[in-house]
Motif scaffolding. Structure first.
Motif, PDB file in Angstrom:
ATOM      1  N   GLN A   1       0.831  -1.146   0.007  1.00 28.50           N
ATOM      2  CA  GLN A   1       0.208   0.243   0.090  1.00 28.50           C
ATOM      3  C   GLN A   1       0.903   1.243  -0.016  1.00 28.50           C
ATOM      4  OE1 GLN A   1      -2.638  -0.301   3.282  1.00 28.50           O
ATOM      5  NE2 GLN A   1      -3.783  -1.921   2.488  1.00 28.50           N
ATOM      6  N   GLN A   2       2.108   1.279   0.812  1.00 31.30           N
ATOM      7  CA  GLN A   2       2.767   2.420   0.780  1.00 31.30           C
ATOM      8  C   GLN A   2       3.566   2.620  -0.504  1.00 31.30           C
ATOM      9  OE1 GLN A   2       5.290   1.684   4.279  1.00 31.30           O
ATOM     10  NE2 GLN A   2       4.430   3.243   5.392  1.00 31.30           N
ATOM     11  N   ALA A   3       3.989   1.598  -1.182  1.00 28.06           N
ATOM     12  CA  ALA A   3       4.770   1.544  -2.098  1.00 28.06           C
ATOM     13  C   ALA A   3       4.054   1.631  -3.777  1.00 28.06           C
ATOM     14  CB  ALA A   3       5.633   0.184  -2.423  1.00 28.06           C
ATOM     15  N   GLU A   4       2.761   1.299  -3.626  1.00 32.81           N
ATOM     16  CA  GLU A   4       1.925   1.579  -4.771  1.00 32.81           C
ATOM     17  C   GLU A   4       1.923   3.027  -5.617  1.00 32.81           C
ATOM     18  OE1 GLU A   4      -1.176   2.052  -7.682  1.00 32.81           O
ATOM     19  OE2 GLU A   4      -1.190   3.207  -5.538  1.00 32.81           O
TER      20      GLU A   4
ATOM     21  N   VAL B   1      16.579   5.056  -1.077  1.00 31.77           N
ATOM     22  CA  VAL B   1      16.034   6.416  -1.201  1.00 31.77           C
ATOM     23  C   VAL B   1      14.386   6.029  -1.730  1.00 31.77           C
ATOM     24  CG1 VAL B   1      15.922   7.744  -3.368  1.00 31.77           C
ATOM     25  CG2 VAL B   1      18.184   7.183  -2.153  1.00 31.77           C
ATOM     26  N   PRO B   2      14.070   4.989  -2.465  1.00 34.53           N
ATOM     27  CA  PRO B   2      12.752   4.791  -2.692  1.00 34.53           C
ATOM     28  C   PRO B   2      11.849   4.576  -1.226  1.00 34.53           C
ATOM     29  CG  PRO B   2      13.964   3.078  -3.585  1.00 34.53           C
ATOM     30  CD  PRO B   2      14.949   4.007  -3.198  1.00 34.53           C
ATOM     31  N   THR B   3      12.526   3.894  -0.590  1.00 32.27           N
ATOM     32  CA  THR B   3      11.870   3.371   0.754  1.00 32.27           C
ATOM     33  C   THR B   3      11.339   4.537   1.525  1.00 32.27           C
ATOM     34  OG1 THR B   3      12.789   1.292   0.906  1.00 32.27           O
ATOM     35  CG2 THR B   3      12.012   2.358   2.757  1.00 32.27           C
ATOM     36  N   THR B   4      12.163   5.698   1.377  1.00 28.82           N
ATOM     37  CA  THR B   4      11.934   6.968   2.133  1.00 28.82           C
ATOM     38  C   THR B   4      10.843   7.749   1.531  1.00 28.82           C
ATOM     39  OG1 THR B   4      14.438   7.103   3.055  1.00 28.82           O
ATOM     40  CG2 THR B   4      13.027   9.168   2.916  1.00 28.82           C
ATOM     41  N   ILE B   5      10.864   7.629   0.172  1.00 30.58           N
ATOM     42  CA  ILE B   5      10.045   8.359  -0.761  1.00 30.58           C
ATOM     43  C   ILE B   5       8.611   7.928  -0.441  1.00 30.58           C
ATOM     44  CG2 ILE B   5       9.132   9.141  -2.895  1.00 30.58           C
ATOM     45  CD1 ILE B   5      12.206   9.454  -3.616  1.00 30.58           C
ATOM     46  N   ALA B   6       8.381   6.410  -0.475  1.00 26.21           N
ATOM     47  CA  ALA B   6       7.346   5.859  -0.683  1.00 26.21           C
ATOM     48  C   ALA B   6       6.739   5.624   0.985  1.00 26.21           C
ATOM     49  CB  ALA B   6       7.464   4.119  -0.951  1.00 26.21           C
ATOM     50  N   GLY B   7       7.691   5.638   1.974  1.00 25.88           N
ATOM     51  CA  GLY B   7       7.205   5.435   3.341  1.00 25.88           C
ATOM     52  C   GLY B   7       6.877   6.657   4.044  1.00 25.88           C
ATOM     53  N   HIS B   8       7.581   7.524   3.613  1.00 26.63           N
ATOM     54  CA  HIS B   8       7.437   8.947   4.506  1.00 26.63           C
ATOM     55  C   HIS B   8       7.202   9.982   3.746  1.00 26.63           C
ATOM     56  CE1 HIS B   8       8.628   6.408   7.717  1.00 26.63           C
ATOM     57  NE2 HIS B   8       9.919   6.170   7.225  1.00 26.63           N
ATOM     58  N   PRO B   9       5.832  10.285   2.920  1.00 24.57           N
ATOM     59  CA  PRO B   9       5.688  11.188   2.059  1.00 24.57           C
ATOM     60  C   PRO B   9       4.970  12.471   2.860  1.00 24.57           C
ATOM     61  CG  PRO B   9       4.098   9.525   1.756  1.00 24.57           C
ATOM     62  CD  PRO B   9       5.014   9.069   2.695  1.00 24.57           C
ATOM     63  N   PHE B  10       5.557  12.910   3.795  1.00 28.91           N
ATOM     64  CA  PHE B  10       5.159  14.000   4.549  1.00 28.91           C
ATOM     65  C   PHE B  10       4.565  15.174   3.730  1.00 28.91           C
ATOM     66  CE2 PHE B  10       9.402  15.490   3.638  1.00 28.91           C
ATOM     67  CZ  PHE B  10       9.143  16.785   3.511  1.00 28.91           C
ATOM     68  N   TRP B  11       4.932  15.569   2.918  1.00 30.66           N
ATOM     69  CA  TRP B  11       4.085  16.304   1.854  1.00 30.66           C
ATOM     70  C   TRP B  11       2.682  16.452   1.565  1.00 30.66           C
ATOM     71  CZ3 TRP B  11       8.370  13.553   0.500  1.00 30.66           C
ATOM     72  CH2 TRP B  11       8.222  12.619  -0.205  1.00 30.66           C
ATOM     73  N   GLN B  12       2.416  15.037   1.693  1.00 26.91           N
ATOM     74  CA  GLN B  12       1.295  14.601   1.458  1.00 26.91           C
ATOM     75  C   GLN B  12      -0.011  14.518   2.650  1.00 26.91           C
ATOM     76  OE1 GLN B  12       1.048  10.641  -0.529  1.00 26.91           O
ATOM     77  NE2 GLN B  12       2.035  11.521  -2.202  1.00 26.91           N
ATOM     78  N   GLU B  13       0.468  14.795   3.806  1.00 29.61           N
ATOM     79  CA  GLU B  13      -0.276  14.932   4.956  1.00 29.61           C
ATOM     80  C   GLU B  13      -0.763  16.317   5.344  1.00 29.61           C
ATOM     81  OE1 GLU B  13      -0.851  12.363   6.656  1.00 29.61           O
ATOM     82  OE2 GLU B  13       0.554  10.796   6.007  1.00 29.61           O
ATOM     83  N   ASP B  14      -2.073  16.297   5.495  1.00 26.62           N
ATOM     84  CA  ASP B  14      -2.885  17.381   6.038  1.00 26.62           C
ATOM     85  C   ASP B  14      -3.021  17.662   7.353  1.00 26.62           C
ATOM     86  OD1 ASP B  14      -3.468  17.942   3.169  1.00 26.62           O
ATOM     87  OD2 ASP B  14      -5.282  16.532   3.386  1.00 26.62           O
ATOM     88  N   ASP B  15      -2.847  16.787   8.385  1.00 20.62           N
ATOM     89  CA  ASP B  15      -2.746  16.753   9.350  1.00 20.62           C
ATOM     90  C   ASP B  15      -1.426  17.089  10.113  1.00 20.62           C
ATOM     91  OD1 ASP B  15      -4.133  16.076  12.343  1.00 20.62           O
ATOM     92  OD2 ASP B  15      -2.176  14.815  12.453  1.00 20.62           O
ATOM     93  N   LYS B  16      -1.236  18.241  10.966  1.00 16.70           N
ATOM     94  CA  LYS B  16      -0.118  18.698  11.500  1.00 16.70           C
ATOM     95  C   LYS B  16       0.864  17.655  12.364  1.00 16.70           C
ATOM     96  CE  LYS B  16      -1.245  23.672  11.517  1.00 16.70           C
ATOM     97  NZ  LYS B  16      -1.132  24.704  12.449  1.00 16.70           N
ATOM     98  N   SER B  17       0.026  16.733  12.979  1.00 13.90           N
ATOM     99  CA  SER B  17       0.571  15.870  13.954  1.00 13.90           C
ATOM    100  C   SER B  17       1.483  14.910  12.997  1.00 13.90           C
ATOM    101  CB  SER B  17      -0.258  15.553  14.893  1.00 13.90           C
ATOM    102  OG  SER B  17       0.494  14.296  15.683  1.00 13.90           O
ATOM    103  N   ALA B  18       0.523  14.319  12.047  1.00  4.72           N
ATOM    104  CA  ALA B  18       1.046  13.150  10.968  1.00  4.72           C
ATOM    105  C   ALA B  18       2.001  13.574  10.090  1.00  4.72           C
ATOM    106  CB  ALA B  18      -0.289  12.755  10.211  1.00  4.72           C
ATOM    107  N   ARG B  19       1.814  15.082   9.795  1.00  2.98           N
ATOM    108  CA  ARG B  19       2.743  15.598   8.921  1.00  2.98           C
ATOM    109  C   ARG B  19       4.289  15.690   9.483  1.00  2.98           C
ATOM    110  NH1 ARG B  19       2.449  18.914   4.472  1.00  2.98           N
ATOM    111  NH2 ARG B  19       4.327  20.261   4.007  1.00  2.98           N
ATOM    112  N   ALA B  20       4.207  16.105  10.912  1.00  2.00           N
ATOM    113  CA  ALA B  20       5.648  16.499  11.808  1.00  2.00           C
ATOM    114  C   ALA B  20       6.148  14.962  11.764  1.00  2.00           C
ATOM    115  CB  ALA B  20       5.086  17.079  12.929  1.00  2.00           C
TER     116      ALA B  20
END
Length: 199
Positions: A30-33, A87-106
């Motif tokens: 789900q994260q990598a898709e 590199v791909p693991t970080t991009i797929a696993g932690h896309p903070f720029w897609q988070e709207d919630d401040k806590s989840a984004r942080a």
């Protein structure tokens, strides 16, 4: 001693992450898709299209390269492979720029930066020659030695030229000796003739 301690510490998170991915393939799919779907068109034909297979391959790479790095076996290659995998693991696993919630984004941003720090450690490990001169240094050193040798012989006759010159001098000496011997032999014959009584 320091490397024997640092390498297993650096490798541990990759081995753990690989094992965790194998135990939870569905979650990682789900994260990598989203990432895989964006780069699917540029992937080589030999790369599997199935995301679950890609997750398993990535996990196996992390475990294998992590074990090698931890044991100090081909550590530079292992660190390079892990860096490429991170590199791909970080991009797929932690896309903070897609988070709207401040806590989840942080939270995602903290993990993203953490992975960047790990990537920095892997790059240092990939360049670590364990005190031996690097390939680049050895290449430059060899080039410098060759340049110095060329400069050292500048203005002096080459070895080939000196060998030919010595051969020429030896040939001239032989000719000179032969000419002097011939002259003396001729003089000796003339002396004998003059000494013989004439009839």
């Amino acid at each position: 001693m320091l490397r024997r301690l640092a390498r297993p510490l650096l490798a541990s998170i990759h081995v753990y992450g690989g094992l965790n991915a194998l135990r939870n393939v569905g979650y990682h799919v789900q994260q990598a898709e989203p990432v895989v779907s964006r780069i699917a068109d540029v992937l080589p034909e030999r790369v599997p299209n199935d995301i679950a297979t890609l997750v398993r391959i990535d996990a196996a790479v992390k475990i294998g390269a992590g074990v090698l790095l931890g044991l100090g076996k081909s550590p530079r290659i292992a660190a390079t492979v892990l860096a490429a995998s991170l590199v791909p693991t970080t991009i797929a696993g932690h896309p903070f720029w897609q988070e709207d919630d401040k806590s989840a984004r942080a939270n995602q941003q903290a993990h993203f930066v953490k992975n960047l720090s790990i990537l920095g450690g892997l790059l240092i490990a990939a360049g670590d020659t364990a005190g031996r001169p690097s390939l680049g240094w050895r290449a430059r050193s060899a080039a410098d030695r060759a340049t110095h040798r060329v400069h050292d012989t500048a203005g002096r006759p080459s070895l080939g030229w000196r060998a030919r010159s010595a051969a020429d001098r030896a040939t001239h000496r032989v000719h000179d000796v032969a000419a002097a011997t011939s002259t003396r032999a001729h003089e000796a014959r003339e002396s004998v003739r003059e000494a013989l009584p004439t009839h």
